[in-house]
Design a protein around this motif. Structure first.
Motif, PDB file in Angstrom:
ATOM      1  N   PRO A 236       0.841  -1.205   0.000  1.00 56.72           N
ATOM      2  CA  PRO A 236       0.000   0.000   0.000  1.00 56.72           C
ATOM      3  C   PRO A 236       0.874   1.252   0.000  1.00 56.72           C
ATOM      4  O   PRO A 236       1.794   1.369   0.817  1.00 56.72           O
ATOM      5  CB  PRO A 236      -0.799  -0.124   1.301  1.00 56.72           C
ATOM      6  CG  PRO A 236      -0.765  -1.578   1.641  1.00 56.72           C
ATOM      7  CD  PRO A 236       0.571  -2.063   1.168  1.00 56.72           C
ATOM      8  N   ARG A 237       0.597   2.185  -0.911  1.00 54.53           N
ATOM      9  CA  ARG A 237       1.429   3.384  -1.026  1.00 54.53           C
ATOM     10  C   ARG A 237       0.841   4.503  -0.167  1.00 54.53           C
ATOM     11  O   ARG A 237       0.297   5.492  -0.658  1.00 54.53           O
ATOM     12  CB  ARG A 237       1.534   3.802  -2.487  1.00 54.53           C
ATOM     13  CG  ARG A 237       2.169   2.753  -3.397  1.00 54.53           C
ATOM     14  CD  ARG A 237       3.533   2.313  -2.877  1.00 54.53           C
ATOM     15  NE  ARG A 237       4.148   1.290  -3.709  1.00 54.53           N
ATOM     16  CZ  ARG A 237       4.967   1.531  -4.722  1.00 54.53           C
ATOM     17  NH1 ARG A 237       5.270   2.776  -5.040  1.00 54.53           N
ATOM     18  NH2 ARG A 237       5.482   0.537  -5.413  1.00 54.53           N
ATOM     19  N   THR A 238       0.931   4.319   1.137  1.00 55.43           N
ATOM     20  CA  THR A 238       0.497   5.340   2.084  1.00 55.43           C
ATOM     21  C   THR A 238       1.637   5.618   3.051  1.00 55.43           C
ATOM     22  O   THR A 238       2.488   4.751   3.298  1.00 55.43           O
ATOM     23  CB  THR A 238      -0.735   4.893   2.882  1.00 55.43           C
ATOM     24  OG1 THR A 238      -0.365   3.801   3.749  1.00 55.43           O
ATOM     25  CG2 THR A 238      -1.863   4.453   1.956  1.00 55.43           C
ATOM     26  N   SER A 239       1.649   6.798   3.613  1.00 55.57           N
ATOM     27  CA  SER A 239       2.708   7.143   4.564  1.00 55.57           C
ATOM     28  C   SER A 239       2.614   6.271   5.814  1.00 55.57           C
ATOM     29  O   SER A 239       3.635   5.902   6.406  1.00 55.57           O
ATOM     30  CB  SER A 239       2.617   8.621   4.939  1.00 55.57           C
ATOM     31  OG  SER A 239       1.353   8.926   5.505  1.00 55.57           O
ATOM     32  N   PHE A 241       1.519   3.091   6.025  1.00 56.95           N
ATOM     33  CA  PHE A 241       2.055   1.752   5.793  1.00 56.95           C
ATOM     34  C   PHE A 241       3.566   1.794   5.590  1.00 56.95           C
ATOM     35  O   PHE A 241       4.277   0.858   5.991  1.00 56.95           O
ATOM     36  CB  PHE A 241       1.380   1.082   4.601  1.00 56.95           C
ATOM     37  CG  PHE A 241       1.560  -0.411   4.606  1.00 56.95           C
ATOM     38  CD1 PHE A 241       0.741  -1.219   5.364  1.00 56.95           C
ATOM     39  CD2 PHE A 241       2.588  -1.004   3.876  1.00 56.95           C
ATOM     40  CE1 PHE A 241       0.928  -2.601   5.391  1.00 56.95           C
ATOM     41  CE2 PHE A 241       2.775  -2.376   3.904  1.00 56.95           C
ATOM     42  CZ  PHE A 241       1.948  -3.181   4.659  1.00 56.95           C
ATOM     43  N   SER A 242       4.078   2.866   5.012  1.00 53.13           N
ATOM     44  CA  SER A 242       5.530   3.001   4.875  1.00 53.13           C
ATOM     45  C   SER A 242       6.195   2.989   6.245  1.00 53.13           C
ATOM     46  O   SER A 242       7.256   2.380   6.430  1.00 53.13           O
ATOM     47  CB  SER A 242       5.870   4.287   4.131  1.00 53.13           C
ATOM     48  OG  SER A 242       5.436   4.217   2.786  1.00 53.13           O
ATOM     49  N   ASN A 284      11.540   5.654  -1.667  1.00 55.33           N
ATOM     50  CA  ASN A 284      10.098   5.871  -1.760  1.00 55.33           C
ATOM     51  C   ASN A 284       9.516   6.676  -0.599  1.00 55.33           C
ATOM     52  O   ASN A 284       8.313   6.952  -0.596  1.00 55.33           O
ATOM     53  CB  ASN A 284       9.377   4.533  -1.856  1.00 55.33           C
ATOM     54  CG  ASN A 284       9.523   3.893  -3.214  1.00 55.33           C
ATOM     55  OD1 ASN A 284       8.739   4.151  -4.113  1.00 55.33           O
ATOM     56  ND2 ASN A 284      10.553   3.068  -3.369  1.00 55.33           N
ATOM     57  N   MET A 285      10.342   7.055   0.356  1.00 58.37           N
ATOM     58  CA  MET A 285       9.820   7.797   1.510  1.00 58.37           C
ATOM     59  C   MET A 285      10.361   9.211   1.606  1.00 58.37           C
ATOM     60  O   MET A 285       9.980   9.969   2.480  1.00 58.37           O
ATOM     61  CB  MET A 285      10.137   7.030   2.798  1.00 58.37           C
ATOM     62  CG  MET A 285       9.380   5.727   2.916  1.00 58.37           C
ATOM     63  SD  MET A 285       9.718   4.853   4.462  1.00 58.37           S
ATOM     64  CE  MET A 285       9.066   6.018   5.678  1.00 58.37           C
TER      65      MET A 285
END
Length: 286
Positions: A236-239, A241-242, A284-285
Motif C-alpha cells: 500500500p502506497r500510504t505514509s 504503511f511506509s 520511496n519515503m
C-alpha cells in the motif's frame, strides 16, 4: 504441513523417543513410546510429529497455555488452524510441551502472497476480539525485545555490522497513532497452502501491535528473502504503511542482530539482503 527431516521411534535410555521427545510427554497425550516420532521443519526445527499429533516445546508455559486456549476458542472463517489438543489431564502444556493436530499443507509464501495477505486479514479480524494477555508486556526473549526496539520502546545493543543500517531506518522512523490488537507477528512461513485446501495458520506468535503491522512484516519478508515486482506491487502506497514497513525492517534487522550477538555470528552473512529493502524505503519515503 511441515516436511519430516528424519524418522525415529525407538525409545532411548534417557527416556526420549528416538531422541526427539520424552516418552512421558507422549504418554500424557495417550500415545505409546513405540509410536514413530518424526522431526519437522517448523516450530524452530524442534517440532515432532507422532501420528496425527504435532508436539512443540513451550519456551514459556504461560504464553503457550494462553496461545493454545485462545486458538481453541476461535471461530474460523476462511482459514484453518492446527487444532490445539489437551493432554489426558486436561492441560495445554505437559512437561514443557504442547500438542496440536497435524494439518495438511505446505509452508512457504512464494506464489501465495495475495492469499497470505487475505488470510492475515481474516485471521486478524477474528483476533481483534481477543483481549491482550498481561505477559505480552513482560516478555524478555529476543523477539519481544527487538519488537519493542522497532517501535522505539527500548534501545537495542546494535553491532558494528548492523548499526549503520539501523541508523538509516531510524532516520526514516516517524511516530504513529494506530489502534493495537493481538496479532500473529510471524505469518510469512507459518501459513500452509494446498490445492483445494483453505490456508492454515500455524505457530501462533502473539504481539500487541496494529493489525497492519502483521502485513508489513509479511511484505518486508518478501522484499528481504524473495524480492521482485510481485512483492512491491502489493505494498500500500500510504505514509502510514511506509512507517509500518520501517518498523518491520527494524524488527527483522534487530532479530538478525540479536541472533548474531547471542547465538550465531555467522548469520551476519545475511545482511546484504537488507540493502535492497532499505534502498527501496529510502527512495520511496523521501
Amino acid at each position: 504441513m511441515r516436511l519430516p527431516m528424519a524418522h525415529g521411534g525407538r525409545q532411548s535410555m534417557d527416556g526420549l523417543v528416538g531422541d526427539l521427545i520424552p516418552s512421558a510427554v507422549q504418554a500424557a497425550w495417550g500415545l505409546s513410546a513405540d509410536d514413530t516420532a518424526s522431526p519437522l521443519n517448523g516450530g524452530g526445527n524442534r517440532s515432532v510429529r507422532v501420528g496425527d499429533v504435532v508436539f512443540k516445546p513451550a519456551d514459556d508455559i504461560v504464553e503457550a497455555t494462553w496461545c493454545q486456549e485462545s486458538l481453541s476458542q476461535l471461530v474460523l472463517d476462511g482459514f484453518r488452524i492446527a487444532d490445539p489438543v489437551r493432554s489426558l489431564h486436561g492441560r495445554w502444556v505437559e512437561s514443557g510441551w504442547t500438542a496440536s493436530r497435524w494439518i495438511e499443507g505446505v509452508a512457504g509464501p512464494d506464489g501465495h502472497w495475495g492469499q497470505l495477505l487475505e488470510t492475515s486479514a481474516r485471521f486478524h479480524q477474528i483476533l481483534s476480539r481477543v483481549e491482550p494477555p498481561p505477559f505480552l508486556g513482560q516478555r524478555t526473549h529476543r523477539w519481544a525485545v527487538v519488537d519493542r526496539a522497532a517501535w522505539r520502546e527500548v534501545r537495542l545493543e546494535w553491532l558494528p555490522a548492523t548499526i549503520s543500517r539501523a541508523r538509516i531506518l531510524y532516520e526514516l522512523w516517524e511516530p504513529l497513532d494506530l489502534p493495537a490488537q493481538v496479532i500473529h507477528g510471524d505469518l510469512s512461513g507459518n501459513v500452509l497452502f494446498g490445492e483445494g485446501l483453505m490456508p492454515a495458520v500455524i505457530d501462533f506468535s502473539p504481539y500487541w501491535r496494529p493489525a497492519a503491522f502483521a502485513d508489513a512484516v509479511i511484505l518486508m519478508d518478501g522484499m528481504l528473502w524473495f524480492g521482485g515486482d510481485a512483492i512491491v506491487s502489493l505494498i500500500p502506497r500510504t505514509s502510514t504503511f511506509s512507517q509500518l514497513l520501517v518498523r518491520a525492517a527494524l524488527f527483522r534487522l534487530g532479530a538478525l542482530n540479536e541472533r548474531a550477538r547471542t547465538v550465531d555470528p555467522a548469520c551476519l552473512d545475511e545482511l546484504p539482503t537488507f540493502d535492497r529493502a532499505i534502498g527501496w524505503l529510502t527512495e520511496n519515503m523521501r
